[in-house]
Design an enzyme around this catalytic site. Structure first.
Site, short mmCIF file in Angstrom:
data_model
loop_
_atom_site.label_atom_id
_atom_site.label_comp_id
_atom_site.label_asym_id
_atom_site.label_seq_id
_atom_site.Cartn_x
_atom_site.Cartn_y
_atom_site.Cartn_z
N GLY A 15 5.53 -11.50 12.01
CA GLY A 15 5.87 -10.26 12.70
C GLY A 15 7.29 -9.79 12.46
O GLY A 15 7.86 -9.11 13.31
N HIS A 112 2.89 -3.15 2.31
CA HIS A 112 2.46 -4.15 1.33
C HIS A 112 3.67 -4.54 0.48
O HIS A 112 4.45 -3.68 0.07
CB HIS A 112 1.34 -3.58 0.45
CG HIS A 112 0.82 -4.59 -0.52
ND1 HIS A 112 -0.01 -5.63 -0.15
CD2 HIS A 112 1.06 -4.74 -1.84
CE1 HIS A 112 -0.27 -6.38 -1.20
NE2 HIS A 112 0.37 -5.86 -2.25
C1 GAR Z 1 4.81 -8.68 4.77
O1 GAR Z 1 5.48 -9.04 3.58
C2 GAR Z 1 3.80 -7.60 4.50
O2 GAR Z 1 4.21 -6.68 3.53
C3 GAR Z 1 2.62 -8.42 4.02
O3 GAR Z 1 2.59 -9.52 4.88
C4 GAR Z 1 3.94 -9.83 5.26
C5 GAR Z 1 3.98 -9.95 6.77
O4 GAR Z 1 5.25 -10.40 7.19
N1 GAR Z 1 1.40 -7.66 4.05
C6 GAR Z 1 0.45 -7.74 3.12
O5 GAR Z 1 0.49 -8.53 2.19
C7 GAR Z 1 -0.71 -6.78 3.31
N2 GAR Z 1 -1.54 -6.76 2.16
P1 GAR Z 1 5.71 -10.21 8.68
O6 GAR Z 1 4.59 -10.80 9.56
O7 GAR Z 1 6.97 -11.02 8.79
O8 GAR Z 1 5.92 -8.76 8.94
#
Ligand code: GAR
Length: 221
Positions: A15, A112
Site C-alpha cells: 500500500g 502499473h
Molecule cells: C506497485 O508497483 C504497482 O504499480 C503494482 O503493484 C505495486 C504495489 O505496490 N501494480 C501492478 O503490478 C498492477 N499490475 P504498493 O502496494 O506499495 O502500492
C-alpha cells in the site's frame, strides 16, 4: 468549497501507493477524499496505513467466493453501499470481470510499474532489466477489461542503470508512482479528463514539473 469525490482504494499488499494518495488527499484543495480502503488480503500492510489515517477498511477474500463474478458482485455491493464515485487500484492483484469493469468505465484508475503497453503483468522490473531497456517507468490508466490496459492518463519515465537489480529499480519506479498517482487522481476527480478514441485528453494539465511535459498528454484550454 466543492465536495470532494469519494474514492475507494483497492489493495492487496504494502500500500505504498495508497499512502501517497492518503497523503495527497489531506490537502484541503485535493478534489478526492479516500472514503474506503478495500483489500482482498487480511494481512495487507496497506490496511494498517488506512487505519492510521482513520479511513474505513474492509477485507473481502476472493477465496470465499466460487467465481470471479461472485467476488466482483460482492465488491460491487460494498462499493455502492459506501457511496464512492471513483476507484483507484493500487497494487490490487486480482483480475476484474468485464461486467465489473464496465460498471466503472472511466471511473476506475490503475497504476502499473512499466511504460504500458510494454511489460504488462508481473515481474516487470526483472523483465525490463532482462530486455536491456534503458528507460522504464510507470503508468496510470483507466481500467479496461484487458489486464494492464486502458486509456493512459499519465506516465513517468525512470532510467535503468547497468548495475540495477530488480529491487533497486522497483524502488526508483515506486518513487515515480507516488508522484503520478496523486496527480492523476487529482485530474480525474476534478473532472478534467475525458476519453476520446481510446486516448485521454486532459484539460489544463497544470504541470509545472518538466517530467510531466509529455506530447501525448497535451494541455488544452
Ligand atoms: C506497485 O508497483 C504497482 O504499480 C503494482 O503493484 C505495486 C504495489 O505496490 N501494480 C501492478 O503490478 C498492477 N499490475 P504498493 O502496494 O506499495 O502500492
Amino acid at each position: 468549497m466543492t465536495p470532494k469525490v469519494a474514492t475507494a482504494v483497492l489493495i492487496s499488499g504494502s500500500g505504498s501507493n495508497l499512502q501517497a494518495l492518503l497523503d495527497a488527499a489531506v490537502a484541503p484543495d485535493f478534489p478526492a477524499s479516500i472514503a474506503l480502503v478495500l483489500s482482498n488480503k487480511a494481512d495487507a500492510y496497506g490496511l494498517q496505513r488506512a487505519e492510521r489515517a482513520g479511513i474505513p477498511t474492509q477485507v473481502i477474500s476472493h477465496r470465499d467466493f466460487p467465481t470471479r463474478e461472485a467476488f466482483d458482485a460482492a465488491m460491487q455491493e460494498i462499493l455502492v453501499n459506501s457511496g464512492v464515485e471513483l476507484i483507484c487500484l493500487a497494487g490490487f492483484m486480482r483480475l476484474l470481470t468485464p461486467g465489473f469493469v464496465e460498471k466503472w468505465a472511466g471511473r476506475m484508475l490503475n497504476i502499473h510499474p512499466s511504460l504500458l503497453p510494454a511489460f504488462k503483468g508481473l515481474h516487470t522490473h526483472e523483465r525490463a532489466i532482462e530486455a536491456g531497456v534503458k528507460f522504464t517507468g510507470c503508468t496510470v490508466h483507466f481500467v479496461s477489461a484487458e489486464m494492464d490496459a486502458g486509456p493512459i492518463i499519465m506516465q513517468a519515465t525512470v532510467p535503468v542503470f547497468p548495475d540495477d537489480t530488480p529491487d533497486r529499480l522497483r524502488e526508483r519506479v515506486l518513487e515515480a508512482e507516488h508522484r503520478i498517482y496523486p496527480q492523476s487522481l487529482r485530474l480525474a476527480a476534478s473532472g478534467r479528463l475525458r476519453i476520446e478514441g481510446g486516448r485521454v485528453i486532459a484539460q489544463d494539465a497544470g504541470t509545472p514539473q518538466g517530467w510531466l511535459a509529455n506530447p501525448v498528454y497535451p494541455a488544452i484550454s
